[in-house]
Design a protein around this motif. Sequence first.
Motif, mmCIF file in Angstrom:
data_model
loop_
_atom_site.group_PDB
_atom_site.id
_atom_site.type_symbol
_atom_site.label_atom_id
_atom_site.label_comp_id
_atom_site.label_asym_id
_atom_site.label_seq_id
_atom_site.Cartn_x
_atom_site.Cartn_y
_atom_site.Cartn_z
ATOM 1 N N ILE A 341 0.855 -1.188 0.000
ATOM 2 C CA ILE A 341 0.000 0.000 0.000
ATOM 3 C C ILE A 341 0.892 1.240 0.000
ATOM 4 N N ARG A 342 0.687 2.116 -0.985
ATOM 5 C CA ARG A 342 1.561 3.284 -1.155
ATOM 6 C C ARG A 342 0.940 4.580 -0.654
ATOM 7 N N GLY A 343 -0.343 4.543 -0.317
ATOM 8 C CA GLY A 343 -0.993 5.745 0.194
ATOM 9 C C GLY A 343 -2.409 5.448 0.637
ATOM 10 N N ASP A 344 -3.007 6.412 1.313
ATOM 11 C CA ASP A 344 -4.368 6.282 1.842
ATOM 12 C C ASP A 344 -5.239 7.314 1.139
ATOM 13 N N LEU A 345 -6.395 6.882 0.619
ATOM 14 C CA LEU A 345 -7.234 7.754 -0.197
ATOM 15 C C LEU A 345 -8.516 8.215 0.501
ATOM 16 N N HIS A 346 -8.548 8.132 1.834
ATOM 17 C CA HIS A 346 -9.740 8.592 2.568
ATOM 18 C C HIS A 346 -9.315 8.953 3.984
ATOM 19 N N ALA A 347 -9.180 10.255 4.263
ATOM 20 C CA ALA A 347 -8.759 10.705 5.590
ATOM 21 C C ALA A 347 -9.346 12.082 5.887
ATOM 22 N N HIS A 348 -9.685 12.305 7.153
ATOM 23 C CA HIS A 348 -10.337 13.536 7.589
ATOM 24 C C HIS A 348 -9.418 14.341 8.505
ATOM 25 N N THR A 349 -9.696 15.626 8.608
ATOM 26 C CA THR A 349 -8.918 16.509 9.480
ATOM 27 C C THR A 349 -9.854 17.233 10.446
ATOM 28 N N LYS A 350 -9.284 18.037 11.327
ATOM 29 C CA LYS A 350 -10.071 18.754 12.328
ATOM 30 C C LYS A 350 -10.930 19.840 11.706
ATOM 31 N N GLU A 351 -10.778 20.110 10.404
ATOM 32 C CA GLU A 351 -11.633 21.094 9.744
ATOM 33 C C GLU A 351 -13.075 20.614 9.659
ATOM 34 N N THR A 352 -13.282 19.275 9.725
ATOM 35 C CA THR A 352 -14.659 18.757 9.816
ATOM 36 C C THR A 352 -14.745 17.903 11.085
ATOM 37 N N ALA A 365 1.339 9.788 7.992
ATOM 38 C CA ALA A 365 1.322 8.918 6.809
ATOM 39 C C ALA A 365 2.731 8.667 6.301
ATOM 40 N N LEU A 366 3.579 9.686 6.352
ATOM 41 C CA LEU A 366 4.968 9.535 5.914
ATOM 42 C C LEU A 366 5.700 8.515 6.776
ATOM 43 N N LYS A 367 5.425 8.506 8.078
ATOM 44 C CA LYS A 367 6.059 7.540 8.981
ATOM 45 C C LYS A 367 5.631 6.115 8.664
ATOM 46 N N LEU A 368 4.461 5.958 8.065
ATOM 47 C CA LEU A 368 3.996 4.629 7.654
ATOM 48 C C LEU A 368 4.589 4.200 6.315
ATOM 49 N N LYS A 408 8.237 17.049 2.193
ATOM 50 C CA LYS A 408 9.239 16.237 1.516
ATOM 51 C C LYS A 408 8.890 14.755 1.690
ATOM 52 N N GLY A 409 8.814 14.036 0.597
ATOM 53 C CA GLY A 409 8.596 12.591 0.662
ATOM 54 C C GLY A 409 7.153 12.159 0.624
ATOM 55 N N ILE A 410 6.234 13.093 0.739
ATOM 56 C CA ILE A 410 4.820 12.742 0.688
ATOM 57 C C ILE A 410 4.040 13.884 0.061
#
Length: 576
Positions: A341-352, A365-368, A408-410
């Motif tokens: 798995i190279r990335g995650d395509l569904h994530a939320h932030t504190k804006e909602t 995500a970069l640490k993963l 950098k990197g993500i």
Amino acid sequence: MAVPNSDIIEQFFEMADLLEIEGANEFRVRAYRNAARVIASLPRSLAEMVERGEDPKELPGIGQDLAGKIREIVTTGSFSQLKAIEEKLPGELTKLMKVGGLGPKRVKALYRELGVSTLEQLKEAALGGSMSRLPGFGEKTARLVIEEMTRAESDGTGQERIKLSAAEEIARSLTGYLKGVDGLDRLEVAGSYRRRKETVGDLDILAACSADCPIMDRFIRFENVLKVISRGTTRSSVVLRSGLRVDLRLVPTESFGAALHYFTGSKDHNIAVRKMGLKKGLKINEYGVFRGSTQIAGRTEEEVYRQVGLPYIEPELRENWGEIEAASSGRLPALVGLGQIRGDLHAHTKETDGRNTPLQMAEAALKLGYTYLAITDHSVRLAMTHGFDAARLALRNAEIDELNRKLKGIRLLKSIEVDIHEDGSLDLPDRSLEELDLTVCAVHSKFKLSRERQTERILKAMENPYFHILAHPSGRLINRREPYEVDMEQIMRAARVRGRVMEVNAHPDRLDLTDTYCKMAKDMGVKVAISTDAHSVLDLAFMRFGVSQARRGWLGPDDVLNTRNPEEIKELLGGR
């Protein structure tokens, strides 16, 4: 006695449900549910945190009041405020909410409109027809309630299967405890847990150790054991405080592989393998593979399969869904792995309704090891989340562009979880959606539409050229909300024709698509995206559950959208 996180989660959800029935402030109800979700994503024990003097209020979404309740539960094993509201409300309302097809809103309606407060009254309302006449219920709900109550009565326990994530927490704690015993050689959890089913009914643990190994004594002294059912030299059974039954079996090293195969199951898979053995003059059981009275294999699972002419079959595939035939003809799929798995395509932030900033989510995500993360906060239709309208989304896009210049990197992908309205239109205008890298489209309302209308609603949404991924396609919440009625085969046909993608939502409350629909997607040539629906940096770790679900559905890396880089994803999505 250490209280597992799953106990705290269950009590917080129950508190939220009872408060909703009582008519409490919705923000208070939501606070308990949000806290339960925060705890569900924790990789460590709250009880251990409290014991070390750490304050739970430091966790995202946990204030001083909830932190005090957490400390009460882990130090006393009980929750006085929950007990008080249970005594205040009549009958068995908490038991009613555990019946499939019901939830706090429906239990509240049953209680207020029909006076239903016990399981017996619930059964009478379902059988007598009064339930089906209530608004929002209907005959289907009544039938489902009857079926669920009959099932609970037939198994004699009524014990609900627990979610895989809760079983994982228990298994991790228990095996970590058992591994401290002297003389232990091997220890494995088998059963439906090893096959990574979305819910688990019990745990089967196998151990191989020296003759003087005191593992049985250690097992029955585990701090969360509520009841010892049996204690023997080769097998013991207990019931934990959560209600989960656990069996521990001692197995000779030379038979460990055969026992692991047998107790992993499924039953149908094992029968098929045994029949293949019989045709070769072999007897296969939990003790090994025998020709006559001589054991010829069984130390490893590979040996068992080799004796019947099969390659090793991954545990997730062992459901007798065609894996035996595929293995016999060299057509077993190479299953997708977490490391692909190279990335995650569904994530939320504190804006909602998330709990972290885009930058914090990107750093996690970069640490993963990810190279991209899609920020998919809600659109304006979901008012309770303070969703984005077109103007706010434009500002958010500019913020992400600025972040990407610094990261950098993500790379953060500009996206949104856009609501699908009842008429199939999307919640934001095309001029806003066309500025995004991709869209994640979801049904969040009108779950009780007919099968035909719900299907047409999603098909209509798929016609929009800016529709890319269908999020949590059935809308279910495991053990809490039934999926809405929809013709999934028809939706997948449309997805294949239009190049749309189905999501495998990795959140352990959802695991949506189901394993069978994952297999349908593969067979029909429809790509899937395994995404976490993360609402915090901790939730990004849920990806493992989505990968397990995909593996159960026979999916390989080529079937999964986010095993690719962003340029390849763009090409598959038609240039966006």
